[in-house]
Design an enzyme around this catalytic site. Structure first.
Site, mmCIF file in Angstrom:
data_model
loop_
_atom_site.group_PDB
_atom_site.id
_atom_site.type_symbol
_atom_site.label_atom_id
_atom_site.label_comp_id
_atom_site.label_asym_id
_atom_site.label_seq_id
_atom_site.Cartn_x
_atom_site.Cartn_y
_atom_site.Cartn_z
ATOM 1 N N ASP A 19 0.959 -9.947 18.655
ATOM 2 C CA ASP A 19 1.950 -9.481 19.140
ATOM 3 C C ASP A 19 1.922 -9.036 20.614
ATOM 4 O OD1 ASP A 19 3.324 -10.653 16.804
ATOM 5 O OD2 ASP A 19 3.065 -8.531 16.007
ATOM 6 N N GLU A 226 11.497 -16.401 16.041
ATOM 7 C CA GLU A 226 11.212 -15.005 16.245
ATOM 8 C C GLU A 226 10.562 -14.976 17.622
ATOM 9 O OE1 GLU A 226 8.763 -13.416 12.787
ATOM 10 O OE2 GLU A 226 7.282 -14.993 13.730
#
Length: 327
Positions: A19, A226
């Site tokens: 991420d 997401e």
């Protein structure tokens, strides 16, 4: 802890990272990833395998320099309101301070967004004593333009976005809209001048097709799942995100940072591992995509590694699709 990096290769190998939120601060590239624990627990759709407890900050002088791991920048134990799962963070600079935005479960197991501050982009960061009022779900991404900062967030499934469809948390709500209805979009909120609270309640962003119709929940090749990220290029705002179940990074564009955004195409084809999550940053005269896959662990979904590659635009402003395994 230093190593030189190459495109589409792990930035670091001594820890598992995912991420990546990349920014240029003080003339250097700083990357704010999540830190995957090296454990062998089972996978589930609730995301329990992603049991992260702290954040490390990475930096590069440039792409010919070694990667520096600045060590632990923030740990779960130092966040009074949080109980578990420090997932994908982001960072921002304003008011001569560096801000780290992060999701975590509160003491009731509900994902909220928190913020921590530091005088250096490398940290260490000190967390506020409570989460941001009216915040929920996961994956905060902050976009600062002039004196206004926006935070984009939200994730399905383990990210709990479906549970907020009524405006309050419904623990029993596990389903999103029907397949033939508009998909849930990411949320956006304007941040206060001190970056520590929302100016107003968050609002949902609309993502439309080229005809102006909302993307539908059943359109898993394009609908939001997401990992939102917003950057600006040639007067357009680009909202990019993960499609989740179809494992792509895709994007839409708008003349307004609050949307609606018109879907344009795919940035990154599926990578090794279930999740895909990214950031886009300009450094000097080029643009770069930071992303992750699970190649370092040979495919373990919760043991990921952060990578980068150059991102290129076509003359009409569309982004050239990247297949990281063919470059």
């Amino acid at each position: 802890m230093m190593k030189y990096t190459k495109p589409n290769q792990p930035l670091v190998t001594h820890i598992y990272t995912a991420d990546p939120s990349a920014h240029v601060f003080e003339g250097k590239i700083y990357i704010y990833p999540s830190h995957d624990l090296d454990h062998d627990g089972p996978d589930n759709d609730n995301g329990d395998q992603y049991a992260m407890e702290d954040y490390h900050v990475l930096s590069l002088e440039n792409f010919d320099s070694p990667v520096v791991d600045h060590g632990e920048a923030l740990h779960l134990r130092d966040i009074p309101w949080a109980s578990s799962q420090l997932w994908a963070p982001d960072a921002a600079f304003k008011n001569n301070l560096y801000y780290l935005f992060f999701p975590a479960r509160d003491q009731d197991g509900i994902f909220r967004l928190g913020v921590a501050t530091a005088s250096s982009p490398a940290g260490p960061f000190k967390a506020e004593s409570n989460y941001i009022k009216d915040s929920f779900s996961i994956d905060p991404a902050v976009f600062v333009e002039d004196d206004q900062a926006y935070v984009y967030f939200g994730g399905l499934w383990g990210g709990q976005l479906e549970k907020w469809q009524t405006g309050s948390f419904e623990s029993s709500q596990t389903e999103g809209p029907p397949a033939d209805q508009p998909a849930l979009g990411p949320q956006v909120a304007l941040l206060s001048d001190d970056m520590l609270s929302f100016k107003d309640k968050p609002q949902e962003i609309s993502i439309l097709d080229e005809e102006g119709n909302p993307l539908l929940a059943g359109d898993e090749d394009r609908r939001y799942f997401e990992g939102p990220w917003v950057h600006k290029y040639n007067e357009y705002y680009y909202l990019s995100y993960s499609t989740g179940t179809t494992h792509k990074l895709v994007y839409g564009i708008s003349k307004n940072p609050l949307g609606p955004f018109t879907f344009k195409g795919t940035i990154l084809t599926p990578v090794i591992g279930w999740t895909t999550h990214h950031s886009i940053v300009q450094f000097e005269d080029k643009w770069y995509l930071f992303y992750h896959d699970s190649s370092l662990s040979e495919g373990v979904n919760h043991k990921r590694c952060v990578k980068y590659t150059e991102l290129k635009y076509n003359t009409d402003g569309t982004i050239q699709t990247i297949d990281p395994y063919k470059e």
